[in-house]
Scaffold this active site. Structure first.
Site, mmCIF file in Angstrom:
data_model
loop_
_atom_site.group_PDB
_atom_site.id
_atom_site.type_symbol
_atom_site.label_atom_id
_atom_site.label_comp_id
_atom_site.label_asym_id
_atom_site.label_seq_id
_atom_site.Cartn_x
_atom_site.Cartn_y
_atom_site.Cartn_z
ATOM 1 N N CYS A 59 0.801 -1.222 -0.006
ATOM 2 C CA CYS A 59 -0.093 -0.092 -0.161
ATOM 3 C C CYS A 59 0.988 1.145 0.037
ATOM 4 O O CYS A 59 0.320 2.494 -0.435
ATOM 5 C CB CYS A 59 -0.939 -0.105 1.192
ATOM 6 S SG CYS A 59 -0.140 0.206 2.826
ATOM 7 N N CYS A 83 3.934 2.971 4.374
ATOM 8 C CA CYS A 83 5.145 2.963 5.332
ATOM 9 C C CYS A 83 6.426 3.433 4.614
ATOM 10 O O CYS A 83 7.566 3.190 5.049
ATOM 11 C CB CYS A 83 5.164 1.636 5.721
ATOM 12 S SG CYS A 83 5.786 0.435 4.595
ATOM 13 N N CYS A 139 -4.414 5.172 -2.363
ATOM 14 C CA CYS A 139 -5.060 6.237 -1.736
ATOM 15 C C CYS A 139 -6.572 5.901 -1.706
ATOM 16 O O CYS A 139 -6.906 5.301 -3.039
ATOM 17 C CB CYS A 139 -4.788 7.605 -2.375
ATOM 18 S SG CYS A 139 -5.947 8.921 -1.296
ATOM 19 N N ALA A 164 -12.947 5.720 6.648
ATOM 20 C CA ALA A 164 -14.045 4.687 7.440
ATOM 21 C C ALA A 164 -14.988 4.188 6.261
ATOM 22 O O ALA A 164 -14.918 3.158 6.311
ATOM 23 C CB ALA A 164 -14.582 5.664 8.342
ATOM 24 N N GLU A 191 -21.586 10.474 -0.576
ATOM 25 C CA GLU A 191 -21.781 9.113 -1.214
ATOM 26 C C GLU A 191 -22.392 9.403 -2.459
ATOM 27 O O GLU A 191 -21.885 8.286 -3.176
ATOM 28 C CB GLU A 191 -23.098 8.641 -0.246
ATOM 29 C CG GLU A 191 -22.703 8.513 1.071
ATOM 30 C CD GLU A 191 -23.836 8.015 1.986
ATOM 31 O OE1 GLU A 191 -23.960 6.877 2.188
ATOM 32 O OE2 GLU A 191 -24.917 8.725 2.125
#
Length: 1375
Positions: free
Chosen positions: A86, A89, A186, A843, A1307
């Protein structure tokens, strides 16, 4: 030595003899950790400006990421997946080569980088390049001011990837920048603002930086059609590019001189690090490496840890000894010989890429066929971080089944140069080596030193092919290397080599097929024979691991056909007299999918002329935390410092889908050092459930389990490592139970539903069916979706030690729910439990119910032991436990007239709810209420049921039922259009709402803006012109097809209840005139805190800089409903507005007395007159109601309207697709912050595009989730962004009682992603029609490469063997 440059602190370095040396440059400070073989000697001193640490017995199992975060407290570098998939890090590693005198800077994944591998390296983290306390770096500034951050969790990784590239290329091309970000994911932004950031560093500016035939793409448009018309430039006000800090390479951190001195002068010797379980050996000479291999023949040789590391982490493989060569020159050799290139096995794949690119420039093309093919694969293999860490030798020796390079190296007649104490040896890289046959493999004591890659010859051709779920940074489904040699120009095959990856346990060489084809001429008869030979030799069993068996069989022959075409085309070029050219329609088969540099436009609304200059409403204000996101200073839950003495909790989950637990043996786990306790259902007697909607949700299940991933018990230990090790030692004996229900169809068969059915009906459906011209019935399956928020579930519970008070710091959208479930579990009143949320790292609906359950268990452990307890889920367990979007099965029956008018529609929705209710009924309710999308169906009936299955409970996800329900309706409309012989857009137009109308539930709707969005989108996208151009392209190209689709949007916004829509705020004015705002909304990337400060600034008529917002807490604003449903800014903004107006009304007399005063003056005057400077604000909620018995109501406050037009290109031979262009027009009311609103639309669109195309959840027939991380589950990456993306907001036209007449946009944009789905549908349909396939085309979501390829039926799909369903056990099932 490790170097972590940080600007905030100056640190001393101690040599091994104990003598201290000051930092070499006062312009920056560095943490320098000197490793000896036993410890690093850094001792604490009293000087406050110097930090020194003692670190004894460096553990070889310690990765750089936990060391940075936990040991050094450098939390800017984030944990996202733990497997290098991803990019969260990403750090920069710099190494000095004393021979070449060069410094190499490269990006690396800290989660895969062992501390022991960093001797002599300088490590730069995001904190090191800039901070708000000193000076931010231009990369940090620009990504924030270009609005390239939302939740901000991925931002430090993005910053470091861009920064590292700029260290190597201060004036990069856009290609280099986007390639550098291929390994960074992202979930929020949709990448477009990050691309904008990159463009500010490019050496050339403009739309695409490359003119085709001397014509700029802005002028040329697509397919020769003019580009975006009105408003065809990004607003200069969106970000102030002219104000950006300049990039000055001379001001960057220098490489630490001591490291240069050490590399030059310090004698090299083998370093040995020993931990509790593992020994790490780093030889520095070839002789020492061979000696280590003799002593430890079974020890793997590790260079970048990109293969061994994930195996140890995710597969449970353990190596007691690891050998890691360090800067052994013989392993980095680059030699040009007469017959080929010899490359050191220790070269990284990134170095290999650079070397091959250079070689291709120097040598004639006929010599570089193999190098070209290798370079092609290296361009898409993994991300930049992995390519810079992984080595050529490691890639070869690992022999992964989906290796991209091994098939090419095998067909290229490469040889491997081996070395041992006995001497040198050469072995061919052939099928026997790839199969690990003992006689053809490395001996245990041997090492791979280098690889010989021969030059190609005249009349020799080599090609590479691959197809993956995503075009970049994704493991291949199938890949291939192919080589043919004709010897002379006669076109007769002298040599032929074909190898495939992804179709067996390792690379498969089709040796027998190739042998039979030698001597045959290169023609279509040979091709036909070759296809059949290959399918016979490269056989895949029906239930083969990885599934997609028929797709893989098709790719085997499709790749061969591409190779045949490519060679034929080249032969024609070399000898046009003897070789016929390809048919013009076939040439596109060899071209890459449409690829031009990304560009886009945005038309924002103009601020009204009467608005005060200092009023921030309507302006593109940067995200409040944007700079902190970019510097790594933004604090997330797991960034909070450890609370001494802190415990860590790890969950044990069920491995069976439906079973009775016969025994639960905790003894071995409890015996491990550091393990404090294991919480089971027995401990929670009486408090082991909590009711969220209508059914209780169970916390732990230690008697019976009903899904894989159900929480069974929780291990509490002194550290994360100890807790997770112990969790693996819990022994559970199961007894399987019947029935096992996994799919929607199985649930329907067993009548397994959650109680309650939603039904909505208007008109007389049955009567309408009697009068229509035609009736069709169909069904469509919509797959589920993983939230893939970048920050996994995180919580820290701290008992206060007095009055039973407890603080819960948690990454949740619903603090009230967490507070209540924790209070219930601890048998405490809610006023003793305070829930605090600073921000979330994403979220999308996934941090509510399951988060509360895990927080309650964590709180129970903390309360029981009186110590703080932290729980952070790993990516794989997060995906397993929390599930995601509901898979849907939609069945429809439509009655329509010949002109496309749909008079009757009867729809059934079935969702896979999983094992417990969660939010399934609420999701189904919203799906029913929004079923008609933008259309007026006079006679409509919709029924919906949630299926109870043995899968983890699905939950809320952005769009909340509408993305599934809307796709079912649009699929029906597309099929109606096909039946009528009309275009889909015509049928959509004729069925669309008129201006003043009624919804099926009798709520009035004014669809004027819907119609305007539709018309503007048609116009701005040049739809009619482009449709003609697409049809022309399709008529001229057989193996590539384009598709075009336009989709309208009507998205109702509202909770359907007054009570659920209430909101509160608290505003304080302090005596210095500063203001503190608190409200009940959660900042999860959408910028709600930024908008709240804009609201307070407008209402109090003060600068935004005077207003602050600390976070959300049940301590300040109680009883706030969940942050979701696109309403967070609406509701909380009205509450903040109310509080500010209350304060302003109180202070009016004060202000009127001193109108020229400052807020400091007014606050002091109010205080002196005993006027309260604190006020609560409240909004009771929008009026809303819904009577399901009558089917009538007013559940929504307003509607968001929009339309999206997308154009795609597909490869009919592989199933690959590229989104060429998307135009979106939205009615958003009055935008409070157009930059944030644009980000919401774009981010939602890309997430929706992922839902409908590449994001595919895979479950085994036993209910086990296979897709548990970014390696298996592919969300859109930067390569998936439309080449052109144009966003336009309608001018505001309607006043409403919402916050400043704005609309919530969180949304609605998800559904617009289906414009890509239907564009692909259009392209596939074009392919099928050309092939004479005229039957109805039914495509399910997601439209993956597999589904696209298999729908484009042709002679290759016809020739593959087919397996009879039911005759085998499939690898995965459709849930």
């Amino acid at each position: 030595m490790l170097f972590f440059p940080i600007q905030a602190t100056h640190i001393l370095f101690l040599h091994e003899n104990g003598a201290s040396v000051d930092s070499p440059s006062p312009s920056y400070a560095i943490i320098k950790i000197s490793f000896s073989c036993k410890w690093h000697k850094l001792k604490p001193k009293s000087d406050s400006n110097k930090i020194q640490v003692i670190e004894k017995n460096v553990d070889p199992e310690t990765m750089l990421l936990p060391y940075l975060r936990k040991k050094l407290r450098l939390t800017g570098t984030k944990y996202g997946c733990g497997g290098g998939g991803c990019g969260a890090c990403t750090v920069m590693i710099s190494r000095y080569n004393p021979i070449t005198k060069k410094i190499r800077h490269y990006p690396a994944n800290a989660c895969l980088t062992p501390i022991c591998s960093l001797h002599g390296a300088a490590v730069t983290t995001v904190e090191g390049i800039g901070s708000t306390k000193a000076r931010i770096h231009p990369v940090q500034e620009r990504i924030a001011k270009c609005h390239g951050t939302q939740c901000g969790f991925c931002t430090p990784g993005m910053v470091m990837s861009i920064y590292t590239l700029l260290r190597n290329h201060p004036e990069p091309t856009l290609d280099q920048l986007t390639d550098a970000l291929a390994g960074n994911l992202c979930r929020c932004t949709g990448y477009r603002p990050i691309i904008d950031t990159c463009k500010t560093f490019c050496k050339t500016s403009g739309c695409c930086q490359s003119k085709e035939n001397g014509v700029c793409c802005l002028d040329q448009g697509v397919n020769g059609v003019p580009g975006f018309g009105e408003g065809n430039e990004t607003s200069p006000n969106l970000f102030p590019e002219e104000e950006f800090l300049p990039l000055d390479p001379t001001q960057e951190l220098i490489f630490p001189p001591e490291l240069m001195i050490m590399a030059e002068k310090q004698p090299q010797r083998t370093r040995v690090f020993s931990g509790d379980r593992m020994t790490w050996i780093s030889p520095v000479t070839l002789k020492e490496l061979l000696e280590a291999k003799v002593k430890y023949p079974q020890a793997p040789v590790v260079m970048g840890n990109t293969s061994v590391g994930p195996d140890m982490k995710f597969k449970g493989v353990f190596h007691p000894v690891i050998i890691s060569p360090d800067r052994i020159e013989e392993l980095s050799v680059v030699n040009y010989a007469d017959n080929g290139l010899t490359l050191g096995a220790g070269l990284s794949l990134a170095q290999l890429k650079d070397i091959l690119a250079e070689v291709i420039q120097k040598l004639p093309e006929e010599k570089t066929q193999t190098y070209h093919a290798l370079l092609k694969h290296l361009g898409t293999l993994a991300g930049s971080q992995i390519r810079n860490m992984a080595s050529l030798g490691g890639h070869i020796v690992s022999r992964h089944l989906d290796s991209d390079l091994n098939p090419l190296l095998a067909v290229g007649n490469c040889t491997l140069n081996l070395l041992s104490k006995e001497g040198e040896r050469q072995i061919p890289l052939n099928e026997q080596f790839l199969k690990k046959c003992p006689r053809a493999d490395l001996k245990p004591e041997e090492i791979l030193v280098s690889v010989n890659i021969p030059y190609s010859r005249k009349w020799e051709f080599v090609s590479a092919f691959r197809q993956a779920q995503r075009q970049q940074n994704a493991l291949a489904i199938v890949n291939s290397g192919m080589r043919v040699f004709f010897g002379e120009g006669d076109g007769v095959i002298r040599e032929l080599s074909i190898a495939y990856g992804g179709v067996g346990p390792t690379t498969v060489c089709a040796k027998n097929s190739c042998q039979k084809l030698i001597g045959r001429p290169w023609n279509e008869e040979m091709l036909d024979a070759a296809c059949r030979l290959l399918l016979d030799e490269v056989s895949l069993p029906a239930g083969a691991p990885g599934g997609q068996v028929e797709f893989k069989r098709t790719l085997i022959v499709s790749f061969l056909f591409k190779f045949y075409l490519k060679v034929s085309q080249t032969l024609k070029t070399m000898d046009p007299v003897h070789y016929p050219g390809l048919a013009d329609k076939y040439e596109s088969a060899l071209e890459d999918l449409h690829s031009r540099h990304d560009w886009g436009t945005f038309r924002l609304q103009n601020v009204g002329p009467k608005q005060l200059p200092q009023d921030p409403i309507g302006h593109p204000i940067m995200h409040l935390s944007g700079i902190n996101h970019a510097t790594g200073e933004a604090i997330y839950c797991d960034d909070m410092p450890a609370v001494d003495p802190e415990l860590f909790l790890a969950f044990v989950t069920s491995s069976r889908a439906h079973a009775k637990i016969v025994s639960l043996d905790l003894s071995e786990a409890l015996s491990l050092p550091g393990v404090v306790d294991i919480v089971t259902e027995e401990h929670l007697r009486g408090v082991n459930s909590f009711c969220f909607v209508t059914e209780p949700e169970k916390l732990l299940g230690t008697e019976e389990v009903s899904c894989v991933g159900q929480l069974v018990c929780a291990v509490i230990a002194d550290s994360e490592v100890q807790a997770k090790r112990a969790a693996k030692r819990v022994k559970i004996v199961y007894q399987d139970l019947e029935p096992l229900i996994l799919t929607i169809e199985e649930a329907i068969q067993h009548n397994s539903f959650f109680e309650g059915e939603w039904k909505l009906e208007c008109g007389n459906v049955d009567e309408a069916f009697k009068v229509v011209d035609q009736i069709l019935e169909g069904e469509v399956h919509v797959g589920g979706q993983e939230h893939f928020y970048m920050e996994t579930q995180s919580m820290l519970v701290v008992p206060k030690g007095e009055d039973q008070e407890i603080d819960v710091y948690v990454s949740t959208q619903f603090p009230k729910y967490v507070q209540l479930i924790v209070a219930s579990t601890l048998k405490l009143p809610a006023n003793k439990v305070m829930c605090h949320v600073k921000r979330l790292g994403g979220a999308f609906g996934g941090k509510s119910v399951k988060t509360g359950i895990m927080a309650a268990i964590t709180a129970f452990a903390a309360n029981k032991h009186g110590r703080a307890v932290r729980c952070i889920l790993e990516r794989g367990e997060d995906m397993l436990i929390t599930a995601g979007r509901h898979p849907y099965l939609g069945k429809y029956k439509a009655g329509f007239m010949k002109d496309g008018r749909i008079l009757a529609l009867d729809v059934e929705h079935y969702s896979n709810g999983g094992t417990s209710l969660d939010e399934s009924l609420l999701v189904m309710e919203q799906g029913v209420l929004k079923v008609e999308n933008a259309y007026k169906f006079p006679n409509l009936r919709c029924r919906a049921r949630a299926c109870r299955t043995n899968l983890p409970s699905n939950t809320a996800l952005r769009g909340f039922g509408f993305p599934q329900a809307g796709l079912i309706t649009e699929s029906c409309i597309t099929e109606v259009a096909a039946r009528c012989g009309l275009s889909p857009e015509k049928v959509r137009t004729i069925n669309m709402y008129s201006e003043i109308d009624q919804t099926p539930y009798k709520q009035e709707i004014n669809a004027k803006n819907l119609i305007q969005c539709w018309k503007e989108c048609m116009a701005k996208s040049s739809y009619s012109l482009r449709k003609v151009a697409v049809e022309k392209f399709n008529s001229e190209n057989y193996w590539k097809k384009k598709g075009l689709a336009i989709i309208p949007l009507k998205f109702p916004v509202g909770f359907g209840s007054v009570a659920l829509g209430q909101a509160a705020a608290l505003v304080h004015i302090y005596l210095d005139g500063s203001v503190l705002v608190t409200h009940g909304g959660i900042e999860m990337g959408q910028g709600v805190h930024t908008k709240m400060i804009q609201v307070a600034s407008r209402e109090l008529r003060m600068p935004m800089s005077s207003v602050h917002l600390r976070g959300t807490s049940t301590e300040t604003v109680p009883n706030a409903y969940t942050s979701g449903a696109s309403l967070v800014a609406d509701l909380n903004g009205l509450a903040v507005k109310d509080a500010c107006q209350t304060l302003l009304k109180r202070l009016e007399p004060i202000i009127s007395k001193n109108p020229r005063g400052t807020w400091k003056d007014w606050a002091q005057a109010a205080f002196d007159e005993s006027i309260s400077l604190s006020a609560t604000g409240y909004f009771r909620g929008y009026e809303a109601n819904m009577n399901w018995e009558t089917g009538e109501g007013h559940p929504f406050e307003y509607f968001v309207f929009g339309a999206a037009c997308s154009e795609v290109e597909i490869d009919c031979l592989t199933g690959a697709h590229k989104n060429i262009r998307t135009d979106i027009v939205m009615d958003i009311g009055y935008s409070i912050n157009p930059a944030l609103d644009r980000g919401q639309v774009e981010g939602a669109f890309i997430q929706g595009m992922g839902l409908y195309t590449i994001e595919e959840l895979k479950y085994s027939p036993q209910g086990v989730l296979y897709t548990r991380g970014p390696n298996q589950y592919k969300i859109p990456a930067i390569c998936d962004v439309p080449t052109e993306l144009h966003i336009s907001f309608l001018p505001p036209s309607q006043n409403s009682n919402t916050l400043y007449s704005s609309k919530g946009l969180g949304e609605s944009g998800v559904f617009l992603g289906c414009s890509v789905f239907f564009a692909i549908h259009d392209a596939v349909n074009a392919a099928r029609q050309e092939r004479g396939l005229c039957g109805p085309l039914k495509l399910n979501s997601p439209l993956t490469p597999e589904k696209i390829r298999m729908a484009c039926e042709d002679k290759f799909t016809e020739m593959i063997p087919r397996d009879e369903p039911g005759s085998y056990v499939p690898w995965n099932i459709l849930i």
